[in-house]
Design a protein around this motif. Structure first.
Motif, PDB file in Angstrom:
ATOM      1  N   PRO A 152      20.240   5.236  59.972  1.00 39.63           N
ATOM      2  CA  PRO A 152      18.956   5.212  60.677  1.00 39.63           C
ATOM      3  C   PRO A 152      18.104   6.449  60.430  1.00 39.63           C
ATOM      4  CG  PRO A 152      20.708   4.427  62.126  1.00 39.63           C
ATOM      5  CD  PRO A 152      21.381   4.943  60.884  1.00 39.63           C
ATOM      6  N   ALA A 153      18.744   7.555  60.074  1.00 40.15           N
ATOM      7  CA  ALA A 153      17.988   8.775  59.795  1.00 40.15           C
ATOM      8  C   ALA A 153      17.086   8.620  58.577  1.00 40.15           C
ATOM      9  CB  ALA A 153      18.945   9.948  59.588  1.00 40.15           C
ATOM     10  N   ASP A 154      17.373   7.619  57.723  1.00 37.21           N
ATOM     11  CA  ASP A 154      16.557   7.389  56.527  1.00 37.21           C
ATOM     12  C   ASP A 154      15.388   6.434  56.773  1.00 37.21           C
ATOM     13  OD1 ASP A 154      18.100   9.038  54.873  1.00 37.21           O
ATOM     14  OD2 ASP A 154      19.546   7.425  54.504  1.00 37.21           O
ATOM     15  N   TYR A 155      15.337   5.811  57.955  1.00 38.23           N
ATOM     16  CA  TYR A 155      14.269   4.846  58.213  1.00 38.23           C
ATOM     17  C   TYR A 155      12.880   5.481  58.134  1.00 38.23           C
ATOM     18  CZ  TYR A 155      17.991   1.783  60.119  1.00 38.23           C
ATOM     19  OH  TYR A 155      19.121   1.034  60.292  1.00 38.23           O
ATOM     20  N   PRO A 156      12.652   6.651  58.734  1.00 34.99           N
ATOM     21  CA  PRO A 156      11.300   7.227  58.659  1.00 34.99           C
ATOM     22  C   PRO A 156      10.838   7.465  57.221  1.00 34.99           C
ATOM     23  CG  PRO A 156      12.550   8.299  60.399  1.00 34.99           C
ATOM     24  CD  PRO A 156      13.518   7.442  59.640  1.00 34.99           C
ATOM     25  N   ALA A 157      11.743   7.968  56.370  1.00 36.37           N
ATOM     26  CA  ALA A 157      11.368   8.207  54.969  1.00 36.37           C
ATOM     27  C   ALA A 157      11.036   6.891  54.278  1.00 36.37           C
ATOM     28  CB  ALA A 157      12.499   8.927  54.239  1.00 36.37           C
ATOM     29  N   PHE A 158      11.794   5.833  54.594  1.00 31.85           N
ATOM     30  CA  PHE A 158      11.519   4.517  54.000  1.00 31.85           C
ATOM     31  C   PHE A 158      10.156   4.004  54.452  1.00 31.85           C
ATOM     32  CE2 PHE A 158      11.575  -0.088  54.822  1.00 31.85           C
ATOM     33  CZ  PHE A 158      11.628  -0.547  53.511  1.00 31.85           C
ATOM     34  N   LEU A 159       9.860   4.115  55.746  1.00 38.03           N
ATOM     35  CA  LEU A 159       8.577   3.624  56.256  1.00 38.03           C
ATOM     36  C   LEU A 159       7.411   4.398  55.644  1.00 38.03           C
ATOM     37  CD1 LEU A 159       9.514   3.042  60.008  1.00 38.03           C
ATOM     38  CD2 LEU A 159       9.282   1.339  58.188  1.00 38.03           C
ATOM     39  N   GLU A 160       7.623   5.694  55.443  1.00 38.29           N
ATOM     40  CA  GLU A 160       6.580   6.498  54.782  1.00 38.29           C
ATOM     41  C   GLU A 160       6.418   6.062  53.328  1.00 38.29           C
ATOM     42  OE1 GLU A 160       5.620  11.209  53.773  1.00 38.29           O
ATOM     43  OE2 GLU A 160       7.230  10.674  55.160  1.00 38.29           O
ATOM     44  N   GLU A 161       7.542   5.752  52.675  1.00 31.94           N
ATOM     45  CA  GLU A 161       7.502   5.309  51.281  1.00 31.94           C
ATOM     46  C   GLU A 161       6.705   4.018  51.132  1.00 31.94           C
ATOM     47  OE1 GLU A 161       9.060   5.100  47.076  1.00 31.94           O
ATOM     48  OE2 GLU A 161       8.576   6.676  48.536  1.00 31.94           O
ATOM     49  N   ILE A 162       7.015   3.010  51.939  1.00 34.34           N
ATOM     50  CA  ILE A 162       6.299   1.738  51.771  1.00 34.34           C
ATOM     51  C   ILE A 162       4.848   1.849  52.216  1.00 34.34           C
ATOM     52  CG2 ILE A 162       8.400   0.352  51.897  1.00 34.34           C
ATOM     53  CD1 ILE A 162       7.652  -0.398  54.771  1.00 34.34           C
ATOM     54  N   GLU A 163       4.551   2.788  53.116  1.00 33.50           N
ATOM     55  CA  GLU A 163       3.165   3.011  53.508  1.00 33.50           C
ATOM     56  C   GLU A 163       2.374   3.562  52.321  1.00 33.50           C
ATOM     57  OE1 GLU A 163      -0.282   3.148  55.756  1.00 33.50           O
ATOM     58  OE2 GLU A 163       1.644   2.187  56.237  1.00 33.50           O
ATOM     59  N   HIS A 164       2.967   4.521  51.627  1.00 39.85           N
ATOM     60  CA  HIS A 164       2.273   5.139  50.490  1.00 39.85           C
ATOM     61  C   HIS A 164       2.239   4.225  49.266  1.00 39.85           C
ATOM     62  CE1 HIS A 164       3.062   9.459  52.157  1.00 39.85           C
ATOM     63  NE2 HIS A 164       2.076   8.846  52.775  1.00 39.85           N
ATOM     64  N   GLN A 165       3.246   3.352  49.150  1.00 40.05           N
ATOM     65  CA  GLN A 165       3.351   2.507  47.955  1.00 40.05           C
ATOM     66  C   GLN A 165       2.890   1.076  48.196  1.00 40.05           C
ATOM     67  OE1 GLN A 165       4.077   3.796  45.036  1.00 40.05           O
ATOM     68  NE2 GLN A 165       4.549   5.825  45.894  1.00 40.05           N
ATOM     69  N   GLY A 166       2.217   0.832  49.275  1.00 38.42           N
ATOM     70  CA  GLY A 166       1.683  -0.496  49.524  1.00 38.42           C
ATOM     71  C   GLY A 166       2.747  -1.550  49.723  1.00 38.42           C
ATOM     72  N   GLY A 167       3.821  -1.202  50.431  1.00 40.28           N
ATOM     73  CA  GLY A 167       4.887  -2.162  50.703  1.00 40.28           C
ATOM     74  C   GLY A 167       5.973  -2.190  49.659  1.00 40.28           C
ATOM     75  N   ALA A 168       5.983  -1.220  48.732  1.00 40.10           N
ATOM     76  CA  ALA A 168       6.985  -1.157  47.672  1.00 40.10           C
ATOM     77  C   ALA A 168       7.751   0.161  47.755  1.00 40.10           C
ATOM     78  CB  ALA A 168       6.313  -1.297  46.307  1.00 40.10           C
ATOM     79  N   THR A 169       8.791   0.270  46.930  1.00 37.07           N
ATOM     80  CA  THR A 169       9.530   1.527  46.807  1.00 37.07           C
ATOM     81  C   THR A 169       9.586   1.935  45.340  1.00 37.07           C
ATOM     82  OG1 THR A 169      11.656   0.375  46.619  1.00 37.07           O
ATOM     83  CG2 THR A 169      10.974   1.056  48.825  1.00 37.07           C
ATOM     84  N   THR A 170       9.614   3.236  45.109  1.00 29.49           N
ATOM     85  CA  THR A 170       9.653   3.764  43.751  1.00 29.49           C
ATOM     86  C   THR A 170      11.085   3.860  43.250  1.00 29.49           C
ATOM     87  OG1 THR A 170       9.761   6.024  44.582  1.00 29.49           O
ATOM     88  CG2 THR A 170       7.564   5.114  44.119  1.00 29.49           C
ATOM     89  N   PRO A 171      11.273   3.920  41.931  1.00 28.75           N
ATOM     90  CA  PRO A 171      12.628   4.114  41.396  1.00 28.75           C
ATOM     91  C   PRO A 171      13.288   5.377  41.930  1.00 28.75           C
ATOM     92  CG  PRO A 171      11.138   3.399  39.654  1.00 28.75           C
ATOM     93  CD  PRO A 171      10.283   3.666  40.854  1.00 28.75           C
ATOM     94  N   ALA A 172      12.523   6.461  42.077  1.00 30.93           N
ATOM     95  CA  ALA A 172      13.106   7.712  42.574  1.00 30.93           C
ATOM     96  C   ALA A 172      13.659   7.543  43.985  1.00 30.93           C
ATOM     97  CB  ALA A 172      12.054   8.823  42.550  1.00 30.93           C
ATOM     98  N   PHE A 173      12.919   6.822  44.829  1.00 35.41           N
ATOM     99  CA  PHE A 173      13.396   6.604  46.194  1.00 35.41           C
ATOM    100  C   PHE A 173      14.645   5.732  46.194  1.00 35.41           C
ATOM    101  CE2 PHE A 173      13.549   4.369  50.254  1.00 35.41           C
ATOM    102  CZ  PHE A 173      13.425   5.429  51.148  1.00 35.41           C
ATOM    103  N   ARG A 174      14.647   4.706  45.384  1.00 36.69           N
ATOM    104  CA  ARG A 174      15.804   3.805  45.353  1.00 36.69           C
ATOM    105  C   ARG A 174      17.045   4.532  44.834  1.00 36.69           C
ATOM    106  NH1 ARG A 174      11.768   0.484  43.312  1.00 36.69           N
ATOM    107  NH2 ARG A 174      12.639   0.448  41.192  1.00 36.69           N
ATOM    108  N   ARG A 175      16.868   5.401  43.855  1.00 41.24           N
ATOM    109  CA  ARG A 175      18.011   6.179  43.360  1.00 41.24           C
ATOM    110  C   ARG A 175      18.577   7.084  44.466  1.00 41.24           C
ATOM    111  NH1 ARG A 175      14.401   7.559  38.850  1.00 41.24           N
ATOM    112  NH2 ARG A 175      14.705   6.022  37.187  1.00 41.24           N
TER     113      ARG A 175
END
Length: 534
Positions: A152-175
């Motif tokens: 759950p500690a990673d949820y905020p970073a994920f929500l920020e990621e999809i906010e910046h990427q328009g609902g997507a995630t980058t390869p760097a984030f997924r790695r």
């Protein structure tokens, strides 16, 4: 691997820890993400007013065996493992009606917490998660296309990621999330195997796994050219890993190592006979105690410990076995001190330390139990040395007087004190003590007689610095962490003025050492226990 942001269209959420779940699912729903879920997770999401599709609907199979089987199915693992850029994989999903899963949110059954609360064997077995680790590994392997969240500690970073990427995630984030996921499953398996080895009383299982959780990255290790980080092992043992840092700069690698050494030693004085409730202070420098003392108050104990070796105490680590008060804090603040660790601190102490903003103050709320079992690990080239931590407490009933003269009650009390300290000094270890305080410590020497000489010289140096008429080694007792292999070390102690000795015994030349003690009028106790510390 997909080299561009991957949209999240479908997510599978199945969590034991529901922290942050509603906010995460709401954010996904707001973006039109279809959510698949199971059991209690699905029920909570529906209660929050979110639309959820049951995993059983996707698989065409009901949950069974009391929930042991629910996600172990090709329609789930196919959706996680299919490479989106591989036409054959895409065709297989289409032919078998398998939906792609772009996001997996799973945290595992609380196995570690179940063990920690002392649950029975069968209850612990039931908390071994199977489907969760299988899905996490599948999603993490396919991180070219799939995002996996295990904490759950990673949820905020994920929500920020999809906010910046328009609902997507980058390869760097997924790695980064894949790395965290494999770390989590490795730690989980390590916890299970460690518990099972303990439950089956197997001290040396054929394969061992150890895991830690990042507490903090460190600027560097023992030296600036060495990279380092600090990990916790998940235990609740009071100490530097569980302490609250009230103030001061970030702890360094050496700070953590030295603070642990200081706190482990001072914790002995809440448990040793004759010292329960008494104040004790330990000052450590480079992982060795340079002064240890008991006293009626913490200030008294600190001053007496400081007077053992004022030079080495500068820039050292201070540990006490009682909550700090104002007078003790004032005395500690008279010189530069790197770290102070204690079970607590009153308002006067906190105010005093606040005037030294660079001083690191750690509060633990409790002392460590020196008799508690645990493991000690050390890496060597090509392997690991693993042993039980030295949790041995002296059995006073097993002490043997081996000389013509028995120690006086005062000598005996100091012998027990010195023996406790010697256990925490690097070998070869020699400790001179008098009146419940160390007066000379010889540590880490290749020759025991050299440690004896160094400890005596330390006592003589402090006598000169304090303006004493004689060395405090005169009338002191001596503890040796291992046997004297020859009489020379004991004779050196006697020449320095020592009156009594405590040591394990067990040398082929024990009788020669006993004879030398008798000739010098010393009393000597054998413990039958050795406390090497390398």
């Amino acid at each position: 691997m997909t080299a561009h942001p991957t949209p999240i269209r479908r997510a599978l959420i199945s969590v034991s820890d529901k922290t942050g779940l509603d906010a995460l699912a709401a954010a996904l729903a707001a973006r039109g993400v279809e959510v698949l879920s199971t059991g209690g997770t699905a029920a909570q999401l529906r209660k929050a007013g979110l639309s959820v599709r049951d995993v059983a609907e996707v698989t065409g199979s009901p949950e069974m065996l009391d929930g042991r089987v629910k996600t172990l199915h090709p329609r789930i693992h196919g959706g996680l493992l299919a490479r989106r850029a591989d036409p054959a994989h895409v065709a297989a999903l289409r032919d078998h009606g398998i939906p792609e899963i772009d996001l997996l949110v799973v945290n595992l059954y609380p196995f570690e917490a179940t063990v920690a609360r002392g649950a029975g064997y069968d209850d612990c077995v039931e908390m071994i998660d199977i489907g969760g680790p299988a899905m996490i590994r599948a999603a993490a392997k396919n991180h070219g296309d799939v995002t996996v969240l295990t904490d759950p500690a990673d949820y905020p970073a994920f929500l920020e990621e999809i906010e910046h990427q328009g609902g997507a995630t980058t390869p760097a984030f997924r790695r980064a999330m894949a790395l965290a996921a494999f770390g989590r499953t490795a730690a989980y398996d390590a916890a299970v195997s460690t518990w099972l080895a303990s439950a089956l009383e197997q001290p040396a299982p054929p394969t061992r796994a150890f895991a830690g959780r990042l507490a903090q990255p460190l600027r560097y290790g023992e030296n600036p050219h060495q990279r380092a980080a600090f990990y916790t092992d998940g235990s609740d043992r009071p100490g530097v890993a569980t302490a609250r840092q009230v103030q001061g700069k970030e702890l360094s690698y050496n700070n953590i190592n030295d603070t642990d050494a200081a706190f482990e030693l001072v914790s002995e004085f809440a448990h040793r006979a004759g010292h329960a409730g008494g104040a004790a202070c330990v000052i450590v420098k480079h992982a060795n105690p340079c002064g240890v003392a008991t006293g009626d108050t913490l200030r008294d104990a600190y001053v007496r410990a400081f007077d053992c070796d004022r030079t080495s105490a500068y820039g050292g680590i201070v540990a006490v076995n009682q909550p700090l008060d104002g007078p003790a804090a004032e005395a500690i603040c008279e010189i530069f001190t790197e770290v102070v660790i204690a079970p607590g601190a009153d308002a006067a102490a906190l105010k005093c330390f606040a005037a030294k903003p660079n001083l690191r103050l750690l509060l633990t709320d409790a002392l460590a139990d020196p008799a508690a079992p645990g493991l000690s690990l050390r890496q060597v080239a090509g392997g690991l040395l693993v042993q039980d931590r030295d949790a041995d407490l002296l059995d006073e009933g097993a002490l043997r007087v081996v000389t013509k003269r028995s120690p006086t009650p005062a000598e005996r009390a100091d012998l027990l004190f010195a023996w406790t300290v010697a256990k925490h000094v690097k070998s070869n270890a020699i400790v001179y003590a008098r009146g419940g305080a160390t007066v000379g410590i010889g540590a880490g020497q290749m020759s025991r007689v050299d440690s004896t000489r160094i400890a005596a010289r330390k006592a003589a140096d402090m006598a000169e610095a304090l303006g004493l008429d004689a060395s405090p080694a005169k009338g002191a007792v001596v503890a040796s962490d291992a046997f004297f292999p020859f009489p020379d070390g004991l004779i050196t102690a006697a020449e320095a003025g020592a009156t009594a000795v405590i040591q394990p015994g067990g040398s082929l030349r024990d009788q020669a050492v006993i004879d030398a003690a008798d000739a010098a009028g010393l009393a000597m106790l054998f413990t039958g226990r050795r406390h090497f510390r390398h």
